[in-house]
Scaffold this motif. Structure first.
Motif, PDB file in Angstrom:
ATOM      1  N   VAL A 178     -11.673  25.731   2.984  1.00 28.89           N
ATOM      2  CA  VAL A 178     -12.533  27.021   2.946  1.00 28.89           C
ATOM      3  C   VAL A 178     -10.897  27.787   3.248  1.00 28.89           C
ATOM      4  O   VAL A 178      -9.664  27.026   3.206  1.00 28.89           O
ATOM      5  N   GLU A 179     -11.464  28.429   3.166  1.00 24.41           N
ATOM      6  CA  GLU A 179      -9.794  29.796   3.449  1.00 24.41           C
ATOM      7  C   GLU A 179     -10.043  29.503   4.925  1.00 24.41           C
ATOM      8  O   GLU A 179     -10.289  29.673   5.831  1.00 24.41           O
ATOM      9  N   VAL A 180      -7.976  29.655   4.912  1.00 26.00           N
ATOM     10  CA  VAL A 180      -7.695  29.937   6.020  1.00 26.00           C
ATOM     11  C   VAL A 180      -7.156  30.992   6.496  1.00 26.00           C
ATOM     12  O   VAL A 180      -5.569  31.657   5.937  1.00 26.00           O
ATOM     13  N   LEU A 181      -7.514  31.611   7.978  1.00 23.33           N
ATOM     14  CA  LEU A 181      -6.616  33.045   7.893  1.00 23.33           C
ATOM     15  C   LEU A 181      -6.112  32.384   9.203  1.00 23.33           C
ATOM     16  O   LEU A 181      -6.464  31.527   9.736  1.00 23.33           O
ATOM     17  N   THR A 182      -4.685  33.606   9.089  1.00 24.81           N
ATOM     18  CA  THR A 182      -4.489  33.454  10.770  1.00 24.81           C
ATOM     19  C   THR A 182      -3.439  34.761  11.295  1.00 24.81           C
ATOM     20  O   THR A 182      -3.288  35.544  10.656  1.00 24.81           O
ATOM     21  N   CYS A 183      -2.789  34.470  12.533  1.00 29.56           N
ATOM     22  CA  CYS A 183      -2.088  35.641  13.242  1.00 29.56           C
ATOM     23  C   CYS A 183      -0.547  34.827  13.489  1.00 29.56           C
ATOM     24  O   CYS A 183      -0.336  34.138  13.794  1.00 29.56           O
ATOM     25  N   ALA A 184      -0.004  36.208  13.698  1.00 26.61           N
ATOM     26  CA  ALA A 184       1.830  35.726  14.305  1.00 26.61           C
ATOM     27  C   ALA A 184       1.560  35.935  15.263  1.00 26.61           C
ATOM     28  O   ALA A 184       1.243  36.865  16.125  1.00 26.61           O
ATOM     29  N   CYS A 185       2.366  35.020  16.353  1.00 26.81           N
ATOM     30  CA  CYS A 185       1.886  35.085  17.700  1.00 26.81           C
ATOM     31  C   CYS A 185       3.640  35.201  18.421  1.00 26.81           C
ATOM     32  O   CYS A 185       4.296  35.688  19.357  1.00 26.81           O
ATOM     33  N   VAL A 186       4.689  34.077  17.230  1.00 29.82           N
ATOM     34  CA  VAL A 186       6.307  34.752  17.262  1.00 29.82           C
ATOM     35  C   VAL A 186       6.530  35.347  15.902  1.00 29.82           C
ATOM     36  O   VAL A 186       6.354  34.877  15.038  1.00 29.82           O
ATOM     37  N   GLY A 187       7.527  36.611  16.274  1.00 25.56           N
ATOM     38  CA  GLY A 187       7.451  36.936  15.389  1.00 25.56           C
ATOM     39  C   GLY A 187       6.557  38.067  14.720  1.00 25.56           C
ATOM     40  O   GLY A 187       5.710  37.920  14.989  1.00 25.56           O
ATOM     41  N   ASP A 188       6.845  38.789  13.611  1.00 30.60           N
ATOM     42  CA  ASP A 188       6.197  39.429  12.875  1.00 30.60           C
ATOM     43  C   ASP A 188       5.618  38.702  12.182  1.00 30.60           C
ATOM     44  O   ASP A 188       6.223  37.575  11.834  1.00 30.60           O
ATOM     45  N   GLU A 189       4.354  39.550  11.125  1.00 32.75           N
ATOM     46  CA  GLU A 189       4.063  39.249   9.645  1.00 32.75           C
ATOM     47  C   GLU A 189       4.624  38.002   8.209  1.00 32.75           C
ATOM     48  O   GLU A 189       5.044  37.349   8.244  1.00 32.75           O
ATOM     49  N   LYS A 190       6.203  39.294   8.736  1.00 30.42           N
ATOM     50  CA  LYS A 190       7.488  38.966   8.026  1.00 30.42           C
ATOM     51  C   LYS A 190       8.329  37.517   7.863  1.00 30.42           C
ATOM     52  O   LYS A 190       8.246  36.805   7.381  1.00 30.42           O
ATOM     53  N   TYR A 191       8.061  37.052   9.522  1.00 33.49           N
ATOM     54  CA  TYR A 191       8.616  36.607   9.913  1.00 33.49           C
ATOM     55  C   TYR A 191       7.816  34.932   9.971  1.00 33.49           C
ATOM     56  O   TYR A 191       8.155  33.823   9.324  1.00 33.49           O
ATOM     57  N   LEU A 192       6.755  35.021  10.049  1.00 30.19           N
ATOM     58  CA  LEU A 192       5.784  33.955   9.852  1.00 30.19           C
ATOM     59  C   LEU A 192       5.758  33.585   7.850  1.00 30.19           C
ATOM     60  O   LEU A 192       5.540  32.446   7.585  1.00 30.19           O
ATOM     61  N   LYS A 193       5.632  34.277   7.242  1.00 29.24           N
ATOM     62  CA  LYS A 193       5.820  34.262   5.812  1.00 29.24           C
ATOM     63  C   LYS A 193       6.867  33.957   5.662  1.00 29.24           C
ATOM     64  O   LYS A 193       7.107  33.043   4.631  1.00 29.24           O
ATOM     65  N   GLU A 194       7.823  33.916   6.196  1.00 27.79           N
ATOM     66  CA  GLU A 194       9.086  32.966   5.936  1.00 27.79           C
ATOM     67  C   GLU A 194       8.823  31.684   6.137  1.00 27.79           C
ATOM     68  O   GLU A 194       9.571  31.033   5.413  1.00 27.79           O
ATOM     69  N   GLN A 195       8.187  31.484   6.984  1.00 34.54           N
ATOM     70  CA  GLN A 195       7.995  29.862   8.210  1.00 34.54           C
ATOM     71  C   GLN A 195       7.623  29.122   6.781  1.00 34.54           C
ATOM     72  O   GLN A 195       7.316  28.599   6.507  1.00 34.54           O
ATOM     73  N   PHE A 196       6.134  29.651   6.346  1.00 33.73           N
ATOM     74  CA  PHE A 196       4.844  29.262   4.931  1.00 33.73           C
ATOM     75  C   PHE A 196       6.014  29.293   4.168  1.00 33.73           C
ATOM     76  O   PHE A 196       5.850  28.017   3.419  1.00 33.73           O
TER      77      PHE A 196
END
Ligand SMILES: *Cc1c(COP(=O)(O)O)cnc(C)c1O
Length: 287
Positions: A178-196
């Protein structure tokens, strides 16, 4: 590893299902237990030392100290600094990691890619356990949830979990049905996308990042996060973590118009030992 239970809770009038990974084990629990399961379960007979780095109160640091104790490995952990008050009053993850014989090394210029660290007897673990081997334990988590959804005939449910490095949510999406939803707690959404992207080039299998109400600075105190923690404890009788979960729940409620909150499996990723220092700080500031 035992299969952690899934329980129903009611919080702010919403029914959530909670996957209780905080209950996996007292010492080795939460998503760090999942991420480091491969270290625990493989033999590594040639290894006698583990090296990692990160913050002086990190949950990953504590879990690695437990693991090294079990494995009888030396544990060298690099930090950029340790505040004086913490040195003289050890508390929380820092205190318990030292009790597990962690050797802490202060080095502002530490570089995880330094070739001098490489050695046949040494394992090197990136900050927060952001290694691709983490996928083995997280696949197990995904399988447990896939089975639960199937056995209970759940329809249209999604998984939600707050992210730091994003390693857990990324590999969960990889193996979840199923779909996984998340939110960024360290840095912003752009940082999280880079981590992915560092762990997985194919954006089609990245989790979906929900917006936060505002930008949170990791580890800083926010009155609303303390309120959420206390409300969660009062309404559900479950201790959630103070760094990630309050941001997670606030992001969920912020997005209530675009997702069905009553069809969320929320993953409790542990981190309760790390609360000790946070609660001290919150009490001093707000109580
Ligand atoms: C480490 C941790 C996270 C973040 O996990 P990532 O895989 O780095 O995204 C979330 N919650 C808790 C309690 C944690 O200890």
């Amino acid at each position: 590893m035992i299969n952690s239970p899934i329980q129903q809770i009611k919080f702010r009038n919403i029914n959530f299902l909670v996957k209780r990974d905080d209950l996996l084990d007292y010492e080795f629990s939460g998503n760090k237990a999942r991420k480091f399961a491969y270290l625990l379960n493989n033999n590594y007979s040639h290894i006698d030392t583990l090296i990692s780095h990160g913050s002086n109160q990190s949950n990953a640091m504590y879990s690695l100290s437990v693991l090294c104790k079990l494995k009888k490995w030396k544990f060298k952990y690099y930090v950029s600094h340790i505040p004086e008050f913490l040195k003289s009053n050890p508390l929380g993850n820092y205190k318990y990691s030292l009790e597990n014989n962690m050797q802490i090394i202060i080095d502002e210029n530490f570089n995880i890619n330094d070739s001098n660290l490489i050695n046949d007897n040494t394992l090197i673990i990136k900050e927060g356990g952001a290694n691709s081997e983490a996928m083995f334990g997280i696949k197990q988590l995904a399988d447990e949830i896939n089975d639960y959804i199937k056995n209970n005939n759940l329809k249209d449910y999604k998984i939600f979990l707050p992210s730091g490095t994003g390693t857990t949510s990324l590999f969960l999406q990889k193996y979840s049905n199923v779909e996984v939803l998340t939110c960024a707690c360290v840095g912003d959404e752009k940082y999280l996308k880079e981590q992915f992207l560092e762990l997985e080039k194919d954006e089609n299998i990245h989790p979906r990042i929900l917006n936060n109400t505002k930008k949170f600075h990791f580890g800083k105190l926010y009155k609303e996060n303390y309120e959420t923690y206390k409300d969660l404890l009062m309404q559900t009788n479950i201790k959630f973590d103070l760094l990630y979960d309050p941001i997670g729940f606030s992001s969920l409620f912020f997005n209530k118009d675009i997702i069905d909150l009553n069809k969320i499996i929320y993953i409790h990723q542990g981190g309760i030992i790390g609360n000790e220092t946070m609660i001290e700080r919150y009490k001093r500031k707000y109580d």
